[in-house]
Design an enzyme around this catalytic site. Structure first.
Site, PDB file in Angstrom:
ATOM      1  N   ILE A  84      32.751  30.416  19.520  1.00 46.31           N
ATOM      2  CA  ILE A  84      33.499  31.083  19.251  1.00 46.31           C
ATOM      3  C   ILE A  84      33.110  32.519  20.114  1.00 46.31           C
ATOM      4  O   ILE A  84      32.058  32.763  19.834  1.00 46.31           O
ATOM      5  CB  ILE A  84      33.642  31.330  17.841  1.00 46.31           C
ATOM      6  CG1 ILE A  84      34.148  29.918  16.960  1.00 46.31           C
ATOM      7  CG2 ILE A  84      34.612  32.758  17.296  1.00 46.31           C
ATOM      8  CD1 ILE A  84      34.338  30.180  15.762  1.00 46.31           C
ATOM      9  N   HIS A  86      34.479  36.434  21.546  1.00 48.48           N
ATOM     10  CA  HIS A  86      35.227  37.832  21.280  1.00 48.48           C
ATOM     11  C   HIS A  86      35.195  38.657  22.521  1.00 48.48           C
ATOM     12  O   HIS A  86      33.784  39.038  22.826  1.00 48.48           O
ATOM     13  CB  HIS A  86      35.002  38.147  19.887  1.00 48.48           C
ATOM     14  CG  HIS A  86      35.660  39.351  19.707  1.00 48.48           C
ATOM     15  ND1 HIS A  86      37.215  39.416  19.152  1.00 48.48           N
ATOM     16  CD2 HIS A  86      35.288  40.941  19.595  1.00 48.48           C
ATOM     17  CE1 HIS A  86      37.375  40.448  19.022  1.00 48.48           C
ATOM     18  NE2 HIS A  86      36.609  41.478  18.933  1.00 48.48           N
ATOM     19  N   GLU A  91      36.386  44.965  31.380  1.00 44.91           N
ATOM     20  CA  GLU A  91      35.952  45.947  32.620  1.00 44.91           C
ATOM     21  C   GLU A  91      36.685  47.406  32.068  1.00 44.91           C
ATOM     22  O   GLU A  91      37.802  47.295  31.758  1.00 44.91           O
ATOM     23  CB  GLU A  91      36.921  45.529  33.909  1.00 44.91           C
ATOM     24  CG  GLU A  91      36.626  45.971  34.985  1.00 44.91           C
ATOM     25  CD  GLU A  91      37.194  45.536  36.275  1.00 44.91           C
ATOM     26  OE1 GLU A  91      36.490  45.905  37.523  1.00 44.91           O
ATOM     27  OE2 GLU A  91      37.777  44.587  35.937  1.00 44.91           O
ATOM     28  N   SER A  93      38.999  50.482  32.779  1.00 45.90           N
ATOM     29  CA  SER A  93      40.104  50.496  33.370  1.00 45.90           C
ATOM     30  C   SER A  93      40.529  51.805  33.615  1.00 45.90           C
ATOM     31  O   SER A  93      40.165  52.801  32.703  1.00 45.90           O
ATOM     32  CB  SER A  93      41.389  49.941  32.320  1.00 45.90           C
ATOM     33  OG  SER A  93      42.701  50.181  32.647  1.00 45.90           O
ATOM     34  N   ARG A  95      43.368  53.196  33.515  1.00 49.22           N
ATOM     35  CA  ARG A  95      44.556  53.491  32.685  1.00 49.22           C
ATOM     36  C   ARG A  95      44.006  54.221  31.552  1.00 49.22           C
ATOM     37  O   ARG A  95      44.813  55.062  30.888  1.00 49.22           O
ATOM     38  CB  ARG A  95      45.273  52.037  32.212  1.00 49.22           C
ATOM     39  CG  ARG A  95      45.919  51.380  33.535  1.00 49.22           C
ATOM     40  CD  ARG A  95      46.584  50.289  32.935  1.00 49.22           C
ATOM     41  NE  ARG A  95      47.859  50.700  31.788  1.00 49.22           N
ATOM     42  CZ  ARG A  95      48.214  50.043  31.057  1.00 49.22           C
ATOM     43  NH1 ARG A  95      47.963  48.550  31.259  1.00 49.22           N
ATOM     44  NH2 ARG A  95      49.187  50.454  30.371  1.00 49.22           N
ATOM     45  N   LEU A 180      25.024  29.826  30.326  1.00 45.99           N
ATOM     46  CA  LEU A 180      24.083  29.554  31.270  1.00 45.99           C
ATOM     47  C   LEU A 180      24.393  28.427  32.298  1.00 45.99           C
ATOM     48  O   LEU A 180      24.092  28.798  33.232  1.00 45.99           O
ATOM     49  CB  LEU A 180      22.635  28.844  30.512  1.00 45.99           C
ATOM     50  CG  LEU A 180      21.504  29.176  31.563  1.00 45.99           C
ATOM     51  CD1 LEU A 180      21.176  30.220  32.087  1.00 45.99           C
ATOM     52  CD2 LEU A 180      20.395  28.574  30.761  1.00 45.99           C
ATOM     53  N   HIS A 185      25.623  28.026  37.873  1.00 51.78           N
ATOM     54  CA  HIS A 185      26.516  27.673  39.087  1.00 51.78           C
ATOM     55  C   HIS A 185      26.983  28.835  39.930  1.00 51.78           C
ATOM     56  O   HIS A 185      26.890  28.807  41.266  1.00 51.78           O
ATOM     57  CB  HIS A 185      28.015  27.018  38.445  1.00 51.78           C
ATOM     58  CG  HIS A 185      28.951  26.673  39.573  1.00 51.78           C
ATOM     59  ND1 HIS A 185      28.627  25.486  40.560  1.00 51.78           N
ATOM     60  CD2 HIS A 185      29.930  27.022  39.757  1.00 51.78           C
ATOM     61  CE1 HIS A 185      29.596  25.433  41.426  1.00 51.78           C
ATOM     62  NE2 HIS A 185      30.649  26.492  40.784  1.00 51.78           N
ATOM     63  N   ARG A 190      25.984  32.415  44.771  1.00 56.97           N
ATOM     64  CA  ARG A 190      25.943  33.851  45.648  1.00 56.97           C
ATOM     65  C   ARG A 190      24.631  34.223  45.771  1.00 56.97           C
ATOM     66  O   ARG A 190      24.388  35.129  46.484  1.00 56.97           O
ATOM     67  CB  ARG A 190      26.506  34.718  44.447  1.00 56.97           C
ATOM     68  CG  ARG A 190      27.983  34.309  44.195  1.00 56.97           C
ATOM     69  CD  ARG A 190      29.086  34.166  45.502  1.00 56.97           C
ATOM     70  NE  ARG A 190      30.351  33.959  45.168  1.00 56.97           N
ATOM     71  CZ  ARG A 190      31.317  33.400  46.161  1.00 56.97           C
ATOM     72  NH1 ARG A 190      30.820  33.289  47.394  1.00 56.97           N
ATOM     73  NH2 ARG A 190      32.432  33.284  45.813  1.00 56.97           N
TER      74      ARG A 190
END
Length: 246
Positions: A84, A86, A91, A93, A95, A180, A185, A190
């Site tokens: 679960i 939340h 990020e 913004s 705005r 993790l 991955h 990267r």
């Protein structure tokens, strides 16, 4: 949470302030009712009284920009990979916030040429005279763009439109929750020498951050992942190795 954040208590839905009688004094100390308990796991948690937990502590962290995530249904959260979660990604913004003057400028020796064979990548350092000229133009552009951005805000232009003045090399800020398995991955792709230098710097920093938390997993990942130290053999290669041993 902010004080008006809704949470499910054993007496129904209430704001954090209502649920805990949370109070903030003038010196920023916090007091609350330590007998209160609540859950944010939805209606099912309300039916199961054992899922409620006492509030351990409440700490004042000052005024921050907050965001509200809405999903379909009566809950404020959702299930991802069995957990679960939340607000799993958040990020900053333009705005809602005034973006700070923080731009990315590559190092002189890292201004690269466009690859002649691959449209998606750059390769090889540009000559220093051209690179220096480019960086000077880029810095002047960012300074002018940010000044135009500030002027637009002062004139009352909406933040969502004022930010159109800004170039794409302005830094962003985000909070990211991830399991993790998927982090490793991402790092395999990267942290690789073939990855673009800019994202590789971030990936290497992420690896350094999580290594002390999950050292055994990182050690195994380094040993067994084919993009790190391990090698995957094809069926034909396995047969060839067997013949050599015979």
């Amino acid at each position: 949470m902010t004080e008006d954040h809704l949470c499910l208590t054993d007496n129904g839905w209430k704001t954090l302030k209502q649920a805990t009688n949370c109070k903030l004094s003038k010196n920023n100390s916090v007091s609350w009712n330590d007998l209160s308990s609540f859950s944010v796991n939805g209606i099912e948690a309300y039916k199961d009284k054992q899922s409620f937990a006492k509030v351990k502590s409440i700490k004042y962290i000052g005024e921050k920009i907050t965001y509200d995530l809405s999903v379909s249904g009566p809950y404020h959260n959702f299930v991802a990979n069995g957990f679960i979660v939340h607000n799993s990604i958040n990020e900053i913004s333009g705005r809602y916030s005034i973006l700070p003057y923080e731009f990315y400028f590559p190092e002189l020796e890292n201004v690269r040429q466009q690859s002649a064979k691959n449209k998606q990548v750059s390769e090889g350092a540009l000559d220093q005279a051209s690179a220096k000229e480019y960086l000077q133009v880029l810095e002047e552009l960012c300074e002018k763009s940010y000044k135009n951005y500030e002027d637009a805000l002062q004139k009352g232009i909406g933040r969502e439109q004022a930010r159109m003045c800004l170039p794409i090399n302005i830094y962003t800020e985000w909070y990211w929750k991830c399991d993790l398995h998927n982090i490793l991955h991402f790092l395999a792709l990267r942290c690789d020498a073939h990855a673009q230098q800019e994202i590789r710097v971030f990936a290497d920093a992420m690896k350094e951050l999580i290594a002390p938390i999950v050292p055994v997993a990182i050690e195994a990942w380094e040993d067994y992942h084919p993009m790190r130290s391990a090698i995957i053999l094809t069926g034909l290669e396995i047969k060839a190795v067997k013949k050599l041993f015979e």
